[in-house]
Design a protein around this motif. Structure first.
Motif, PDB file in Angstrom:
ATOM      1  N   ALA A   9      37.505  43.812  46.477  1.00  0.00           N
ATOM      2  CA  ALA A   9      36.290  44.028  45.695  1.00  0.00           C
ATOM      3  C   ALA A   9      35.428  42.775  45.645  1.00  0.00           C
ATOM      4  CB  ALA A   9      36.661  44.440  44.274  1.00  0.00           C
ATOM      5  N   LEU A  10      34.176  42.982  45.297  1.00  0.00           N
ATOM      6  CA  LEU A  10      33.242  41.889  45.051  1.00  0.00           C
ATOM      7  C   LEU A  10      33.506  41.322  43.654  1.00  0.00           C
ATOM      8  CD1 LEU A  10      30.020  43.714  46.310  1.00  0.00           C
ATOM      9  CD2 LEU A  10      31.463  42.119  47.591  1.00  0.00           C
ATOM     10  N   GLN A  11      33.005  40.131  43.413  1.00  0.00           N
ATOM     11  CA  GLN A  11      33.103  39.539  42.082  1.00  0.00           C
ATOM     12  C   GLN A  11      32.184  40.297  41.122  1.00  0.00           C
ATOM     13  OE1 GLN A  11      35.168  36.948  41.011  1.00  0.00           O
ATOM     14  NE2 GLN A  11      36.082  37.523  42.962  1.00  0.00           N
ATOM     15  N   PRO A  12      32.535  40.336  39.835  1.00  0.00           N
ATOM     16  CA  PRO A  12      31.663  41.035  38.894  1.00  0.00           C
ATOM     17  C   PRO A  12      30.320  40.327  38.743  1.00  0.00           C
ATOM     18  CG  PRO A  12      33.456  39.930  37.732  1.00  0.00           C
ATOM     19  CD  PRO A  12      33.717  39.774  39.197  1.00  0.00           C
ATOM     20  N   VAL A  13      29.306  41.120  38.472  1.00  0.00           N
ATOM     21  CA  VAL A  13      27.982  40.607  38.121  1.00  0.00           C
ATOM     22  C   VAL A  13      27.847  40.902  36.633  1.00  0.00           C
ATOM     23  CG1 VAL A  13      25.495  40.900  38.430  1.00  0.00           C
ATOM     24  CG2 VAL A  13      27.026  41.036  40.413  1.00  0.00           C
ATOM     25  N   VAL A  14      27.871  39.859  35.811  1.00  0.00           N
ATOM     26  CA  VAL A  14      27.908  40.033  34.359  1.00  0.00           C
ATOM     27  C   VAL A  14      27.454  38.737  33.706  1.00  0.00           C
ATOM     28  CG1 VAL A  14      30.367  39.369  34.246  1.00  0.00           C
ATOM     29  CG2 VAL A  14      29.407  40.810  32.439  1.00  0.00           C
ATOM     30  N   ASP A  15      26.888  38.866  32.502  1.00  0.00           N
ATOM     31  CA  ASP A  15      26.594  37.679  31.715  1.00  0.00           C
ATOM     32  C   ASP A  15      26.774  38.017  30.238  1.00  0.00           C
ATOM     33  OD1 ASP A  15      24.211  38.912  30.808  1.00  0.00           O
ATOM     34  OD2 ASP A  15      22.937  37.730  32.135  1.00  0.00           O
ATOM     35  N   ALA A  16      26.553  37.037  29.385  1.00  0.00           N
ATOM     36  CA  ALA A  16      26.801  37.198  27.947  1.00  0.00           C
ATOM     37  C   ALA A  16      25.920  38.266  27.312  1.00  0.00           C
ATOM     38  CB  ALA A  16      26.604  35.860  27.232  1.00  0.00           C
ATOM     39  N   ASN A  17      24.812  38.625  27.941  1.00  0.00           N
ATOM     40  CA  ASN A  17      23.914  39.646  27.392  1.00  0.00           C
ATOM     41  C   ASN A  17      24.242  41.053  27.869  1.00  0.00           C
ATOM     42  OD1 ASN A  17      22.297  37.743  25.953  1.00  0.00           O
ATOM     43  ND2 ASN A  17      21.434  37.147  27.919  1.00  0.00           N
ATOM     44  N   THR A  79      36.625  49.292  39.741  1.00  0.00           N
ATOM     45  CA  THR A  79      37.930  49.490  39.113  1.00  0.00           C
ATOM     46  C   THR A  79      39.070  49.067  40.031  1.00  0.00           C
ATOM     47  OG1 THR A  79      37.955  51.797  39.855  1.00  0.00           O
ATOM     48  CG2 THR A  79      37.165  51.366  37.602  1.00  0.00           C
ATOM     49  N   ILE A  80      38.787  48.931  41.326  1.00  0.00           N
ATOM     50  CA  ILE A  80      39.833  48.580  42.290  1.00  0.00           C
ATOM     51  C   ILE A  80      39.559  47.188  42.837  1.00  0.00           C
ATOM     52  CG2 ILE A  80      40.905  49.202  44.488  1.00  0.00           C
ATOM     53  CD1 ILE A  80      40.108  52.143  43.848  1.00  0.00           C
ATOM     54  N   THR A  99      41.355  46.194  39.062  1.00  0.00           N
ATOM     55  CA  THR A  99      40.736  44.977  38.551  1.00  0.00           C
ATOM     56  C   THR A  99      41.144  44.820  37.089  1.00  0.00           C
ATOM     57  OG1 THR A  99      38.738  46.250  38.027  1.00  0.00           O
ATOM     58  CG2 THR A  99      38.724  45.000  40.089  1.00  0.00           C
ATOM     59  N   ASP A 100      40.896  43.661  36.531  1.00  0.00           N
ATOM     60  CA  ASP A 100      41.267  43.375  35.147  1.00  0.00           C
ATOM     61  C   ASP A 100      40.104  43.714  34.210  1.00  0.00           C
ATOM     62  OD1 ASP A 100      42.364  42.479  32.786  1.00  0.00           O
ATOM     63  OD2 ASP A 100      42.298  40.348  33.328  1.00  0.00           O
ATOM     64  N   ARG A 127      43.824  55.673  34.486  1.00  0.00           N
ATOM     65  CA  ARG A 127      45.226  55.510  34.868  1.00  0.00           C
ATOM     66  C   ARG A 127      45.749  54.115  34.530  1.00  0.00           C
ATOM     67  NH1 ARG A 127      44.984  57.797  39.181  1.00  0.00           N
ATOM     68  NH2 ARG A 127      44.352  56.207  40.648  1.00  0.00           N
ATOM     69  N   HIS A 128      44.973  53.096  34.825  1.00  0.00           N
ATOM     70  CA  HIS A 128      45.473  51.727  34.674  1.00  0.00           C
ATOM     71  C   HIS A 128      45.141  51.080  33.326  1.00  0.00           C
ATOM     72  CE1 HIS A 128      46.990  51.441  38.745  1.00  0.00           C
ATOM     73  NE2 HIS A 128      45.872  52.031  39.143  1.00  0.00           N
ATOM     74  N   HIS A 129      44.022  51.487  32.713  1.00  0.00           N
ATOM     75  CA  HIS A 129      43.587  50.793  31.495  1.00  0.00           C
ATOM     76  C   HIS A 129      43.154  51.725  30.369  1.00  0.00           C
ATOM     77  CE1 HIS A 129      43.736  47.172  33.878  1.00  0.00           C
ATOM     78  NE2 HIS A 129      42.786  47.599  34.695  1.00  0.00           N
ATOM     79  N   GLY A 130      43.354  53.018  30.544  1.00  0.00           N
ATOM     80  CA  GLY A 130      42.865  53.977  29.555  1.00  0.00           C
ATOM     81  C   GLY A 130      43.419  53.790  28.157  1.00  0.00           C
ATOM     82  N   GLN A 131      44.635  53.261  28.036  1.00  0.00           N
ATOM     83  CA  GLN A 131      45.239  53.061  26.719  1.00  0.00           C
ATOM     84  C   GLN A 131      45.031  51.651  26.182  1.00  0.00           C
ATOM     85  OE1 GLN A 131      46.410  55.746  25.043  1.00  0.00           O
ATOM     86  NE2 GLN A 131      45.564  56.732  26.854  1.00  0.00           N
TER      87      GLN A 131
END
Length: 178
Positions: A9-17, A79-80, A99-100, A127-131
């Protein structure tokens, strides 16, 4: 002896906003080759995202598209993290490693909505993080895939855009022109 077709996967694109996290499953071959989210020219993601914010046609520049997403509180990831896959179809994904997502939620607590772009994304998240409490405390939506491949319910851009607009209306701030 078969060769490995492991993709990452690619790195996430995200910031504090960031308030909305758009999750795909795993980028297709065109996107991975270009190192760009939704890099296939016919993918409907960018036109839908721009329409959602009342902004017309997407910018030509990928960097401008990313700036637009972040400026509107939108983050992108998958997600992968890694999988075996030949080609671009989700149906061909094997040996998926998640992914985490909970870790990302901890690092970016302003994210309040997780939008799964298609069934594979949603199923992998569930499946991996639903709970996981970090996922459970957010609203999670499963929307039609923005892939250019038509489905029984959503044949093309207009039907997919309509479904996305309706589902995301409560979460997207109306555009205010000065």
């Amino acid at each position: 002896m078969a060769t490995s077709n492991k993709v990452y996967a690619l790195q996430p694109v995200v910031d504090a906003n960031s308030r909305i996290l758009f999750l795909g499953s795993m980028p297709g071959t065109a996107s991975l080759a270009a190192s760009r989210y939704y890099g296939h020219a016919r993918n409907h993601f960018w036109p839908i995202l721009y329409r959602l914010h009342g902004a017309g046609a997407p910018e030509e520049s990928y960097e401008d598209r990313l700036r637009f997403a972040l400026a509107h509180g939108c983050a992108l990831w998958d997600t992968i993290a890694a999988c075996e896959r030949e080609g671009s179809l989700d149906a061909d994904i094997r040996e998926a490693e998640p992914t985490d997502i909970p870790g990302l939620m901890l690092a970016y607590p302003n994210i309040e909505l997780i939008v799964c772009n298609g069934g594979k994304s949603y199923d992998t998240l569930a499946r991996h993080h639903g709970q996981d409490p970090e996922v459970q405390r957010r609203v999670v939506l499963k929307l039609p895939s923005t892939s250019p491949i038509p489905t029984r319910q959503h044949k093309g851009l207009e039907e997919k855009a309509e479904a996305w607009m309706e589902a995301l209306k409560p979460f997207v701030e109306p555009r205010r022109d000065s």
